[in-house]
Design an enzyme around this catalytic site. Structure first.
Site, PDB file in Angstrom:
ATOM      1  N   CYS A 117       0.825  -1.199   0.000  1.00 41.57           N
ATOM      2  CA  CYS A 117       0.000   0.000   0.000  1.00 41.57           C
ATOM      3  C   CYS A 117       0.866   1.258   0.000  1.00 41.57           C
ATOM      4  O   CYS A 117       1.566   1.533  -0.960  1.00 41.57           O
ATOM      5  CB  CYS A 117      -0.963  -0.063   1.186  1.00 41.57           C
ATOM      6  SG  CYS A 117      -2.321   1.112   1.131  1.00 41.57           S
ATOM      7  N   HIS A 118       0.845   2.036   1.072  1.00 40.39           N
ATOM      8  CA  HIS A 118       1.672   3.239   1.189  1.00 40.39           C
ATOM      9  C   HIS A 118       3.053   2.948   1.793  1.00 40.39           C
ATOM     10  O   HIS A 118       3.887   3.839   1.882  1.00 40.39           O
ATOM     11  CB  HIS A 118       0.963   4.292   2.053  1.00 40.39           C
ATOM     12  CG  HIS A 118      -0.219   4.933   1.389  1.00 40.39           C
ATOM     13  ND1 HIS A 118      -1.429   4.285   1.271  1.00 40.39           N
ATOM     14  CD2 HIS A 118      -0.375   6.140   0.805  1.00 40.39           C
ATOM     15  CE1 HIS A 118      -2.286   5.085   0.642  1.00 40.39           C
ATOM     16  NE2 HIS A 118      -1.677   6.209   0.350  1.00 40.39           N
TER      17      HIS A 118
END
Length: 183
Positions: free
Chosen positions: A113-114
């Protein structure tokens, strides 16, 4: 009998408040099921709080404060996402130095994800095939990564995925790459 693919391997999960709940918990479960020793490492002691479904989630115990953690004692690292978590870690020189150890020593890294945001600061994306949450595409490309929108991407021990829905594929490839060791 549990899978012992990672018996004898020690894995750091670097996170702080605002990690995506499932992106920390599911990899930890998979690693432990594969026989790894797992430690949640954080700049703060005690507990860190997750993010789940657009609100704060559950607290997770911190096993080792970052100031006391020796990156050389770990075989691999997991970098969970959530927007708040990696953004806060990027601003902490000790966190970036900790991650940079895995990059320079070519130890396996799994980021979802991030989570790859922190790899930009640690100098770990240039020339690497990667994926991430879509909003990081330009950040990663600008840092020299070869970004693609796929469920999971593996490049010489670096495992990346986009989102919680990708966790089954992410965890499977993470176990595989962590079992292989340094690349």
């Amino acid at each position: 009998m549990p899978n012992q693919t990672l018996a004898g391997r020690k894995v750091a999960v670097l996170a702080t408040d605002g990690f995506e709940q499932s992106e920390l918990e599911k990899p930890v479960e998979a690693l432990k099921a594969a026989g790894a020793q797992v430690e949640v490492v954080s700049p703060k002691a005690g507990q860190i709080k997750g993010w789940k479904d657009h609100d704060w989630g559950s607290a997770v115990a911190v096993d080792r404060e970052l100031a006391e953690a020796d990156a050389a004692s770990y075989d691999a690292i997991v970098l969970p996402g959530g927007v708040l978590n990696p953004d806060a870690l990027r601003l902490q020189p000790k966190a970036i130095a900790f991650i940079r150890h895995f990059v320079t020593e070519k130890k396996p890294i799994a980021a979802i994800c991030h989570g790859p945001w922190t790899l930009i600061n640690a100098g770990g994306v240039e020339g690497k095939h990667m994926t991430s949450w879509p909003s990081l595409e330009m950040d990663l490309r600008n840092a020299g990564a070869l970004w693609t929108d796929r469920e999971v991407v593996v490049d010489q021990g670096l495992v990346t995925s986009r989102k919680p829905d990708d966790l089954p594929a992410f965890c499977a490839k993470m176990i595989e790459e962590f079992a292989e060791g340094r690349h």
